[in-house]
Design a protein around this motif. Structure first.
Motif, short mmCIF file in Angstrom:
data_model
loop_
_atom_site.label_atom_id
_atom_site.label_comp_id
_atom_site.label_asym_id
_atom_site.label_seq_id
_atom_site.Cartn_x
_atom_site.Cartn_y
_atom_site.Cartn_z
N TYR A 117 2.95 -7.75 -0.15
CA TYR A 117 3.17 -8.31 1.18
C TYR A 117 2.26 -9.50 1.40
N ASN A 123 3.51 -3.60 4.09
CA ASN A 123 4.64 -4.40 4.55
C ASN A 123 4.41 -4.76 6.01
N GLN A 162 6.82 -10.27 -0.45
CA GLN A 162 7.45 -10.26 0.87
C GLN A 162 6.95 -11.41 1.72
#
Length: 538
Positions: A373, A329, A19
């Motif tokens: 992440y 996240n 991410q």
């Protein structure tokens, strides 16, 4: 249109996806904001890390009320990040590095600066322009009370009144008006947006607030206004969360995606009351994968973790979908700070990092796909001391300065131990959009690279083995007997066993032929507390 990287099909069933919170990843021009050029410069780093694809948080033109989740134009790139040509070059370059690209899609709401919403305000009550959104008259003698008692996720009422007296719905910030998914024009527009970006080579989309698109047209009050996801109601009965009719939208999107080569995919951000409800989003002909939030939210407790694995995989495998595992996240406290939190609210960072490393090996060994992440590969803890006047998350203002929001996990990355922004931007450029703490340099990429004991090298090693070992990725999992209730042991075939020791004492390694990887050093051949090991077995 660029060609997706070659791989087994469908690639998304066991992919490792990184991410990218683009504002905080890498700043190429020194304005303090991460951008597409900065990301392009770091593609080699991401390829070497061992990931398969990039999920990029919203890159569209936006007033940035909520860090891009308030989209003003889906067919334009936020100027601070670049332009559409830059995005096309990034997609092509990523594919050349063997990386797929998955931008965010925000279908529940648009920006109040979007041309559609400006037209709705100008057109007035009852107009086709207003029917693209959820406008209603107010309650009370003068219509000065909101149409319902619904609350926004960022705090405060979910309705704002406009000068002509009507109210519009926004389940998040007033700058994010909800669109009306009962409107055919809205449905057609988003299918066209999918095609616009698929035509430019993207490999899929992460679907923001996937559970929230469809609203009950009767707009009933909630008995419990604090219930924003339906936990207190029966399946499908919440007026704006996880309604059954949302699946018709995803079936139409799937038909669009299936027209393109290379196994284009969707991953759902769906906050739903149960794994059974989550499985509906990834049933055949709908979305491909969905984040496993039960696993993310589970405490560092063997029973809770095992239950999250068993229940989730059971329901997902029943509909032919893989599990998708995530520990961090941009919306949650970083894992080392969660796992290291003491009962008094203070954080034991060393303990949290140790547990976070073990949790990462556990995650990488589970069947299905996984997300990393940005900064998780460095073991970054949460930044808890951002000055009040530097906070940017709308939750801070909407909550009346009672909730600090999510900025602590969004601080720009440290790439180097030295430099005015730890290598995030050019030395001497503008300060990062969120301030970095003085201690960030200790966690920099250049400090951890080549250090065999660093979290970065642990992640590189884990992802390399995950790609090379036939037991890992998609498949089955078998729990094995463990030396105590506080220890997890499972087998993946062929020839792989993972052990996670959550107990307060060191335990013996499982029977093995070789030790493949450990999240921390062994102690005289024993597995210490809060440590995970991978071993090869015959």
């Amino acid at each position: 249109m660029t060609t997706p990287p070659p791989s087994h099909e469908p690639w998304w069933r066991d992919a490792v996806i990184y991410q990218v919170y683009i504002r905080s990843f890498a700043d190429s021009d020194g304005d303090g904001i991460g951008d597409l050029a900065g990301l392009a410069e770091r593609l080699g780093y991401l390829s070497d890390l061992g990931v398969d694809a990039l999920w990029i948080n919203p890159w569209y033109a936006s007033p940035q009320v909520d860090a891009g989740y308030d989209v003003a134009d889906y067919r334009a790139i936020e100027p601070a990040y670049g332009n559409v040509a830059d995005a096309e070059k990034l997609i092509e370059a990523a594919h050349e590095h063997g990386l797929r690209v998955i931008p965010d899609l925000v279908p529940n709401h648009l920006s109040s600066e979007h041309a559609w919403f400006r037209a709705a305000l100008a057109a007035g009550p009852g107009s086709p322009e207003r029917d693209r959104f959820v406008f209603r008259p107010g309650r009370g003698p003068d219509g000065d009370e909101p149409p319902t008692n619904w609350r926004a996720h960022f705090g405060g009422p979910a309705w704002t009144r406009v000068p002509d007296g009507e109210w519009y719905l926004h389940l998040f910030d007033p700058g994010q008006p909800d669109v009306n998914w009962g409107n055919a024009e809205v449905r057609a527009e988003f299918r066209d947006v999918l095609r616009f970006w698929f035509d430019r080579g993207v490999d899929g989309f992460r679907v923001d607030v996937a559970h929230g698109l469809v609203k009950d047209p009767a707009l009933p009050d909630l008995a419990d206004p604090s219930d924003l996801t339906g936990a207190s109601l029966g399946p499908g009965r919440h007026p704006f969360a996880d309604r059954d009719a949302v699946q018709e939208i995803y079936e139409s999107w799937r038909r669009v995606a299936d027209q393109y080569p290379g196994s284009r995919m969707f991953v759902a951000e769906a906050w739903v009351p149960s794994p059974e409800r989550l499985a509906r989003y990834v049933a055949p002909g709908r979305l491909h994968t969905a984040f496993n939030f039960d696993f993310l939210l589970a405490p560092w407790d063997p029973t809770a973790l095992r239950d999250a694995v068993d229940v989730t995989t059971g329901y997902l495998h029943a509909v032919g979908a893989p599990a998708t595992w995530v520990l961090e996240n941009h919306d949650v406290v970083r894992a080392p700070s969660r796992y290291g939190c003491r009962s008094d609210g203070t954080v034991d960072v060393a303990l949290g990092v140790r547990r976070g490393r073990a949790a990462l090996l556990l995650t990488a060994a589970l069947p299905g796909g996984m997300y990393v992440y940005q900064g998780q590969e460095l073991g970054l803890p949460q930044v808890d001391d951002i000055p009040d006047d530097a906070l940017r998350d709308p939750t801070w203002e909407r909550s009346g300065h009672t909730e600090r929001g999510r900025d602590g996990c969004r601080v720009p990355l440290p790439w180097t131990a030295a430099g005015s922004s730890f290598g995030f931007g050019p030395d001497g450029g503008a300060g990062p959009w969120l301030p970095q703490p003085d201690w960030f340099g200790r966690w920099a990429v250049d400090v951890e690279s080549g250090d065999a004991g660093s979290t970065l090298e642990l992640v590189r090693g884990a992802l390399e083995r995950r790609r090379s070992l036939p037991a890992l990725g998609e498949g089955t999992l078998t729990w094995l007997s463990a030396p105590g209730d506080e220890v997890l042991v499972f087998r993946r075939d062929p020839g792989f066993v993972c052990m996670v020791n959550r107990s307060g004492a060191a335990v013996a390694l499982p029977a093995h032929d070789e030790v493949l990887l450990t999240s921390g050093p062994l102690a005289d051949g024993l597995v210490p507390p809060d440590t995970a090991v991978w071993v090869g077995v015959g």
